[in-house]
Design a protein around this motif. Structure first.
Motif, PDB file in Angstrom:
ATOM      1  N   GLU A 114      13.201   4.942  27.258  1.00 16.07           N
ATOM      2  CA  GLU A 114      14.558   5.426  27.481  1.00 16.07           C
ATOM      3  C   GLU A 114      15.190   4.575  28.566  1.00 16.07           C
ATOM      4  O   GLU A 114      14.517   4.138  29.492  1.00 16.07           O
ATOM      5  CB  GLU A 114      14.574   6.894  27.943  1.00 16.07           C
ATOM      6  CG  GLU A 114      14.084   7.877  26.920  1.00 16.07           C
ATOM      7  CD  GLU A 114      12.581   8.102  26.984  1.00 16.07           C
ATOM      8  OE1 GLU A 114      11.956   7.805  28.028  1.00 16.07           O
ATOM      9  OE2 GLU A 114      12.016   8.560  25.976  1.00 16.07           O
ATOM     10  N   THR A 115      16.502   4.365  28.446  1.00 12.85           N
ATOM     11  CA  THR A 115      17.263   3.687  29.493  1.00 12.85           C
ATOM     12  C   THR A 115      18.646   4.302  29.548  1.00 12.85           C
ATOM     13  O   THR A 115      19.132   4.856  28.554  1.00 12.85           O
ATOM     14  CB  THR A 115      17.336   2.158  29.263  1.00 12.85           C
ATOM     15  OG1 THR A 115      17.851   1.540  30.440  1.00 12.85           O
ATOM     16  CG2 THR A 115      18.181   1.792  28.065  1.00 12.85           C
ATOM     17  N   GLU A 116      19.275   4.227  30.717  1.00 15.01           N
ATOM     18  CA  GLU A 116      20.600   4.804  30.874  1.00 15.01           C
ATOM     19  C   GLU A 116      21.570   4.193  29.874  1.00 15.01           C
ATOM     20  O   GLU A 116      21.542   2.990  29.629  1.00 15.01           O
ATOM     21  CB  GLU A 116      21.096   4.627  32.308  1.00 15.01           C
ATOM     22  CG  GLU A 116      20.325   5.482  33.295  1.00 15.01           C
ATOM     23  CD  GLU A 116      20.793   5.353  34.741  1.00 15.01           C
ATOM     24  OE1 GLU A 116      21.655   4.499  35.036  1.00 15.01           O
ATOM     25  OE2 GLU A 116      20.280   6.119  35.577  1.00 15.01           O
ATOM     26  N   TYR A 117      22.417   5.031  29.303  1.00 12.10           N
ATOM     27  CA  TYR A 117      23.315   4.607  28.230  1.00 12.10           C
ATOM     28  C   TYR A 117      24.277   3.505  28.665  1.00 12.10           C
ATOM     29  O   TYR A 117      24.742   2.723  27.846  1.00 12.10           O
ATOM     30  CB  TYR A 117      24.115   5.814  27.698  1.00 12.10           C
ATOM     31  CG  TYR A 117      25.283   6.184  28.582  1.00 12.10           C
ATOM     32  CD1 TYR A 117      26.584   5.822  28.252  1.00 12.10           C
ATOM     33  CD2 TYR A 117      25.094   6.882  29.783  1.00 12.10           C
ATOM     34  CE1 TYR A 117      27.647   6.143  29.066  1.00 12.10           C
ATOM     35  CE2 TYR A 117      26.148   7.206  30.597  1.00 12.10           C
ATOM     36  CZ  TYR A 117      27.422   6.838  30.237  1.00 12.10           C
ATOM     37  OH  TYR A 117      28.478   7.154  31.057  1.00 12.10           O
ATOM     38  N   ASP A 118      24.559   3.418  29.968  1.00 19.31           N
ATOM     39  CA  ASP A 118      25.514   2.417  30.453  1.00 19.31           C
ATOM     40  C   ASP A 118      24.835   1.238  31.153  1.00 19.31           C
ATOM     41  O   ASP A 118      25.509   0.418  31.784  1.00 19.31           O
ATOM     42  CB  ASP A 118      26.539   3.065  31.382  1.00 19.31           C
ATOM     43  CG  ASP A 118      25.920   3.717  32.612  1.00 19.31           C
ATOM     44  OD1 ASP A 118      24.673   3.835  32.684  1.00 19.31           O
ATOM     45  OD2 ASP A 118      26.691   4.140  33.504  1.00 19.31           O
ATOM     46  N   ASN A 119      23.526   1.111  31.021  1.00 14.92           N
ATOM     47  CA  ASN A 119      22.808  -0.005  31.630  1.00 14.92           C
ATOM     48  C   ASN A 119      22.833  -1.181  30.648  1.00 14.92           C
ATOM     49  O   ASN A 119      21.887  -1.418  29.891  1.00 14.92           O
ATOM     50  CB  ASN A 119      21.370   0.405  31.972  1.00 14.92           C
ATOM     51  CG  ASN A 119      20.650  -0.642  32.780  1.00 14.92           C
ATOM     52  OD1 ASN A 119      21.006  -1.818  32.768  1.00 14.92           O
ATOM     53  ND2 ASN A 119      19.591  -0.222  33.472  1.00 14.92           N
ATOM     54  N   ALA A 120      23.941  -1.905  30.693  1.00 12.60           N
ATOM     55  CA  ALA A 120      24.161  -2.997  29.731  1.00 12.60           C
ATOM     56  C   ALA A 120      23.081  -4.067  29.812  1.00 12.60           C
ATOM     57  O   ALA A 120      22.654  -4.605  28.785  1.00 12.60           O
ATOM     58  CB  ALA A 120      25.544  -3.611  29.944  1.00 12.60           C
ATOM     59  N   ALA A 121      22.618  -4.377  31.020  1.00  9.15           N
ATOM     60  CA  ALA A 121      21.588  -5.418  31.174  1.00  9.15           C
ATOM     61  C   ALA A 121      20.291  -4.990  30.506  1.00  9.15           C
ATOM     62  O   ALA A 121      19.662  -5.781  29.789  1.00  9.15           O
ATOM     63  CB  ALA A 121      21.352  -5.730  32.655  1.00  9.15           C
ATOM     64  N   ALA A 122      19.863  -3.748  30.720  1.00 10.85           N
ATOM     65  CA  ALA A 122      18.621  -3.261  30.105  1.00 10.85           C
ATOM     66  C   ALA A 122      18.764  -3.194  28.587  1.00 10.85           C
ATOM     67  O   ALA A 122      17.863  -3.608  27.852  1.00 10.85           O
ATOM     68  CB  ALA A 122      18.242  -1.894  30.668  1.00 10.85           C
ATOM     69  N   LEU A 123      19.886  -2.676  28.109  1.00 12.58           N
ATOM     70  CA  LEU A 123      20.099  -2.591  26.659  1.00 12.58           C
ATOM     71  C   LEU A 123      20.068  -3.981  26.032  1.00 12.58           C
ATOM     72  O   LEU A 123      19.451  -4.183  24.984  1.00 12.58           O
ATOM     73  CB  LEU A 123      21.415  -1.880  26.353  1.00 12.58           C
ATOM     74  CG  LEU A 123      21.437  -0.384  26.674  1.00 12.58           C
ATOM     75  CD1 LEU A 123      22.870   0.156  26.642  1.00 12.58           C
ATOM     76  CD2 LEU A 123      20.543   0.389  25.718  1.00 12.58           C
ATOM     77  N   SER A 124      20.704  -4.940  26.678  1.00 14.69           N
ATOM     78  CA  SER A 124      20.712  -6.313  26.165  1.00 14.69           C
ATOM     79  C   SER A 124      19.303  -6.900  26.149  1.00 14.69           C
ATOM     80  O   SER A 124      18.898  -7.536  25.168  1.00 14.69           O
ATOM     81  CB  SER A 124      21.637  -7.170  27.035  1.00 14.69           C
ATOM     82  OG  SER A 124      21.604  -8.502  26.617  1.00 14.69           O
TER      83      SER A 124
END
Length: 191
Positions: A114-124
């Motif tokens: 899981e990662t925070e929905y607004d953590n663009a760096a992690a999502l990328s």
């Protein structure tokens, strides 16, 4: 740019460094027992990144692997943290790849996190490694933020030569032993 060495967790002496990195870089608070839960049961799935000439880690990943609902052999990335001054150098992707490779040697079917929905760096980062967004988890974190659950499907390795380690398969009639975890991995954050 300094060379970075990667090594597996070696014991309790690594714990203060791991806790310091995670506490300074992640929003979710963890108690020492949470770290020990993962590190004592799955030490082979924790890696540290250390710059050459230093003894202080600048990156860490902490994972687990267990049977999920008696159906799939699931890997779980519990914590991934890289010091802000060392980001954008491939440290996080190397840590994830190393952990996933060890999980593959133990016949993992999927890896989740899981990662925070607004953590663009992690999502990328995770999406560049093949993870896909499975679902949004509303108010998942203690700070009230939503999360995305990400999943990496790991197909069976039919070509053993594609990995330097080959595929470890138990002898016929002898199953591998794994912890069975039916709680969907959410206990670690107090849920």
């Amino acid at each position: 740019m300094a060379e970075i060495m990667y090594r597996q967790y070696i014991g309790e002496s690594d714990l203060p460094h791991i806790m310091s990195l995670v506490q300074s870089e992640l929003s979710e608070p963890y108690v020492i027992y949470t770290y020990r839960y993962f590190l004592h049961q799955w030490p082979q799935l924790a890696f540290l990144a250390i710059p050459a000439g230093s003894s202080v880690p600048i990156g860490v990943i902490v994972c687990k692997q267990s049977m999920h609902k008696h159906i799939s052999n699931r890997g779980y990335i519990a914590m991934l943290s890289v010091n802000k001054n060392w980001r954008k150098r491939g440290v996080a992707s190397t840590l994830v790849r190393r952990s996933v490779e060890v999980m593959k040697r133990h016949s993992v079917n999927e890896v989740v996190l899981e990662t925070e929905y607004d953590n663009a760096a992690a999502l990328s980062l995770y999406e560049s490694l093949g993870f896909i967004r499975e679902k949004r988890l509303y108010r998942f974190y203690l700070n009230g933020k939503d999360a995305f659950r990400l999943v990496l499907a790991v197909p069976p390795d039919t070509d053993q030569s594609s990995s330097p380690y080959g595929r470890r398969v138990p002898p016929r009639g002898q199953p591998l032993s794994y912890v069975v975890d039916d709680d969907d991995d959410e206990w670690a954050s107090g849920r």
